[in-house]
Design an enzyme around this catalytic site. Structure first.
Site, PDB file in Angstrom:
ATOM      1  N   CYS A  41      93.678  13.699  48.187  1.00  0.00           N
ATOM      2  CA  CYS A  41      93.764  13.191  49.547  1.00  0.00           C
ATOM      3  C   CYS A  41      92.343  12.877  50.017  1.00  0.00           C
ATOM      4  O   CYS A  41      91.401  13.582  49.637  1.00  0.00           O
ATOM      5  CB  CYS A  41      94.405  14.229  50.464  1.00  0.00           C
ATOM      6  SG  CYS A  41      94.496  13.690  52.186  1.00  0.00           S
ATOM      7  N   CYS A  48      99.146  10.855  55.500  1.00  0.00           N
ATOM      8  CA  CYS A  48      99.004  12.155  56.150  1.00  0.00           C
ATOM      9  C   CYS A  48      98.480  11.840  57.542  1.00  0.00           C
ATOM     10  O   CYS A  48      97.351  11.340  57.678  1.00  0.00           O
ATOM     11  CB  CYS A  48      98.019  13.021  55.367  1.00  0.00           C
ATOM     12  SG  CYS A  48      97.605  14.570  56.203  1.00  0.00           S
ATOM     13  N   CYS A  99      84.155  11.415  69.068  1.00  0.00           N
ATOM     14  CA  CYS A  99      85.366  12.223  69.282  1.00  0.00           C
ATOM     15  C   CYS A  99      84.996  13.544  69.976  1.00  0.00           C
ATOM     16  O   CYS A  99      84.163  14.316  69.455  1.00  0.00           O
ATOM     17  CB  CYS A  99      86.037  12.507  67.942  1.00  0.00           C
ATOM     18  SG  CYS A  99      86.223  11.014  66.935  1.00  0.00           S
ATOM     19  N   CYS A 103      77.960  11.664  62.271  1.00  0.00           N
ATOM     20  CA  CYS A 103      78.971  10.621  62.462  1.00  0.00           C
ATOM     21  C   CYS A 103      78.711   9.835  63.750  1.00  0.00           C
ATOM     22  O   CYS A 103      78.488  10.417  64.808  1.00  0.00           O
ATOM     23  CB  CYS A 103      80.372  11.239  62.501  1.00  0.00           C
ATOM     24  SG  CYS A 103      81.659   9.982  62.637  1.00  0.00           S
TER      25      CYS A 103
END
Ligand code: SAM
Ligand code: DTB
Ligand code: SF4
Length: 327
Positions: free
Chosen positions: A142, A202, A71, A67
């Site tokens: 989801c 969510c 983060c 990715c």
């Protein structure tokens, strides 16, 4: 006036889901005597939900590692030297097989995660088939694919997606300490697109990122002030992964995690509050206290995205001991 008196005046407005919370009000909830806080949260939980039922979501990482985001908590970032390698996207059949197994184990929702800043249009197309086929199995669907561009949420909705997970993760003031490759506003923008497409939201965060209690209150305030409030609120406890900048984060006392669950329940009374990542390090009694304090959802399955979760069998035993039934 003491902080407790402020809170004791709050119940009249507690159930007004459109009421805006201030960080000071949320901090005042955190400051309640522990037993009082848990008791009040348990009371509100009973007003909105059957406290004997727990929603079960199974996670699958459909695209792991590599990715481009940075983060500080995440093992999937290319910026950190972690044990997680960049892998290609799973095939539709592999994903549907995993969903079938999750359903057989008793999960009600299947959440597909991807280590993307956001989906490229070609990648999104492949995921639409996954969503369609998982939905056909009779599971709630989801997805958590990162930032969305205009039109992408509508495509997911059209394929049968029920929920989109997109966390705010921490307080606005703390965000730049944890993530440099995007801004809080970017997350809020995607949450707006998700709502605009008619998807359920969510949205939650992580505790244990060396944040202060004020930061935790700042996160809960942001979540509670989303209009409408998120249907699902995952509260993650940092899973410390070797090679991430937060590998050595200070251990948060367990009572502070339970307080966070209780404050989430009090401020978002009609939302499912999910006791999320980090359960493998939590004693059963602590998890039981989280359920008492208003948690009514868990990630269920041996794995989260790249890290471990309690075994299905261990969770079955725990739920049975606590007389909790899956939704
Ligand atoms: N890339 C997408 C995104 O960031 O929205 C979706 C996947 S990302 C892994 C989903 C969420 O996992 C993050 O928002 C964060 O809350 C959580 N997460 C990631 N690493 C974690 C860790 N080490 N401990 C706890 N939660 C974590
Ligand atoms: C959420 O709030 N937590 C989940 C899910 N949404 C996507 C992810 C937890 C990830 C924990 C670290 C890992 O397994 O890689
Ligand atoms: Fe990428 Fe999501 Fe991990 Fe951030 S949390 S590095 S966006 S996979």
């Amino acid at each position: 006036m003491s902080s407790n008196q402020i809170v004791f005046q709050r119940p009249a407005t507690l159930h007004q889901e459109s009421g805006q919370w201030s960080v000071a009000e949320v901090e005042a909830l955190y400051a309640l005597p522990f037993m009082e806080l848990v008791f009040r949260a348990a009371e509100v939980h009973r007003q909105y939900f059957d406290p004997t039922r727990v929603q079960l979501s199974t996670l699958l990482s459909i695209k792991t590692g590599g990715c481009p985001e940075d983060c500080g908590y995440c093992p999937q970032s290319v910026h950190h030297d972690t044990p997680v390698a960049n892998q290609p996207m799973m095939t539709v059949d592999e994903v549907v097989d995993a969903a079938r197994a999750a359903k057989a184990n008793g999960a009600g929702r299947f959440c597909m995660g991807a280590a993307w800043r956001g989906p490229k249009d070609a990648d999104l197309e492949q995921t639409l088939d996954m969503v369609r086929q998982v939905k056909e199995l009779g599971l709630e669907t989801c997805a958590t694919f990162g930032l969305l561009k205009d039109g992408q949420a509508e495509k997911l909705k059209g394929a049968g997606l029920d929920y989109y997970n997109h966390n705010l993760d921490t307080a606005p003031d703390k965000y730049a300490d944890i993530i440099q490759t995007r801004e809080y506003e970017d997350r809020l923008d995607t949450l707006g697109k998700v709502r605009g497409a008619g998807l359920s939201v969510c949205c939650g965060g992580i505790v244990g990122l060396n944040e202060t209690r004020e930061d935790r209150a700042g996160l809960i305030t942001q979540l509670a002030n989303l209009e409408p409030q998120p249907e699902s609120v995952p509260i993650n406890s940092l899973v410390k992964v070797e090679g991430t900048p937060l590998e050595g984060a200070e251990e948060l006392d367990w009572t502070e995690f339970v307080r966070t669950i209780a404050v989430a329940r009090l401020t978002m009374p009609a939302s499912y509050v999910r006791l999320s990542a980090g359960r493998r390090s939590m004693p059963e009694a602590m998890q039981a206290l989280c359920f008492l304090a208003g948690a009514n959802s868990i990630f269920y399955g041996d794995k989260l995205l790249t890290t471990g979760n309690p075994d299905v069998e261990a969770d079955r035993v725990l739920l049975t001991k606590l007389d909790l039934a899956p939704l």
